[in-house]
Write a protein that holds these residues in place. Sequence first.
Motif, PDB file in Angstrom:
ATOM      1  N   LEU A 141      13.654  24.085   4.522  1.00 39.97           N
ATOM      2  CA  LEU A 141      14.406  23.926   5.927  1.00 39.97           C
ATOM      3  C   LEU A 141      16.101  24.155   6.298  1.00 39.97           C
ATOM      4  N   ALA A 142      16.341  24.914   4.891  1.00 41.06           N
ATOM      5  CA  ALA A 142      18.303  24.514   5.165  1.00 41.06           C
ATOM      6  C   ALA A 142      18.656  25.764   6.260  1.00 41.06           C
ATOM      7  N   THR A 143      17.421  26.787   7.079  1.00 40.25           N
ATOM      8  CA  THR A 143      17.552  27.227   8.308  1.00 40.25           C
ATOM      9  C   THR A 143      17.474  26.060   9.248  1.00 40.25           C
ATOM     10  N   HIS A 144      17.389  25.696   9.245  1.00 44.42           N
ATOM     11  CA  HIS A 144      17.492  24.270  10.781  1.00 44.42           C
ATOM     12  C   HIS A 144      18.116  22.690  10.631  1.00 44.42           C
ATOM     13  N   ALA A 145      19.247  23.107   9.855  1.00 45.52           N
ATOM     14  CA  ALA A 145      19.950  22.094   8.798  1.00 45.52           C
ATOM     15  C   ALA A 145      20.572  21.142  10.995  1.00 45.52           C
ATOM     16  N   HIS A 146      20.581  22.860  12.002  1.00 45.97           N
ATOM     17  CA  HIS A 146      21.043  21.522  12.823  1.00 45.97           C
ATOM     18  C   HIS A 146      20.929  21.173  14.048  1.00 45.97           C
ATOM     19  N   HIS A 147      19.519  21.391  13.720  1.00 45.85           N
ATOM     20  CA  HIS A 147      18.043  21.554  14.502  1.00 45.85           C
ATOM     21  C   HIS A 147      17.434  19.503  15.051  1.00 45.85           C
ATOM     22  N   LEU A 148      17.829  19.011  15.751  1.00 50.50           N
ATOM     23  CA  LEU A 148      17.224  17.943  16.021  1.00 50.50           C
ATOM     24  C   LEU A 148      15.893  17.690  16.390  1.00 50.50           C
ATOM     25  N   PRO A 149      15.052  16.373  16.105  1.00 48.84           N
ATOM     26  CA  PRO A 149      13.595  16.491  15.566  1.00 48.84           C
ATOM     27  C   PRO A 149      12.766  16.764  16.489  1.00 48.84           C
TER      28      PRO A 149
END
Length: 233
Positions: A131-139
């Motif tokens: 999930l490196a690509t989603h590091a800045h996504h909120l839950p």
Amino acid sequence: MIKITDLHKSYQMGSASLHVLKGVNFNIEAGELVAIMGSSGSGKSTLLNILGILDEADSGSYILDGVPIKNLNETIASRYRNQFLGFVFQSFNLINYKNALDNVAMPLYYQGVGRKQRYETAMHYLEKVGLATHAHHLPNELSGGQKQRVAIARALASNPKVLLADEPTGALDTKTSYEVMELIQGINDEGKTVLIVTHEPDIAAMCKRNVVLKDGLIIDDKKVEQVRATAYV
Ligand code: ADP
Ligand code: MG
């Protein structure tokens, strides 16, 4: 890694007392992948909470990596939790206003790890769970399976000796459950000791040992031929 002897736990509700664990015994060696099974109300979470030092037994002994877990004050208990244990829950328990990276970095903050190292380590574990690509996504910008991956990364970030998971696939559909189990099997393949509470037989079959609790006692404890989750996903 874990030695439990004659563990008892009751809950008091007013004048009534509910005897939930009635003398539980087992040992878990380093590197095992164990499923604790049993119907709802059989005491699985109670046992896991004691193993996780979130609760204490009334009697019996619990030795974790050689350390007796008994009468700890909250400071020591939380230090041991940090040092020995990673937790994964059915409902993910992520902090909603923090992004994935911040969630994973959180336990490191409590361990006093500096900011740069915290984020490097957190990113490493996010990569590990894909999930490196989603590091800045909120839950709330993540699917259930992705949230559980973040929770697993968070549980691993402090490199605990044991990963404890209470129905980690309980809120996920079958396919997503198997993907999460594939991740957990990979973590165990690398040598991490893992304990999963589940009441789903297909999930238990993906572990290496099945322990069955009934009415507060272990009624079955056997090694199983591990089904690889990759056979399904
Ligand atoms: P499981 O996880 O196997 O479903 P639990 O360990 O959560 O079972 O619960 C075992 C029994 O203890 C249940 O009857 C439950 O209602 C009761 N119980 C669990 N936690 C508490 C509590 N904090 N206070 C009182 N009763 C509890
Ligand atoms: Mg439970």
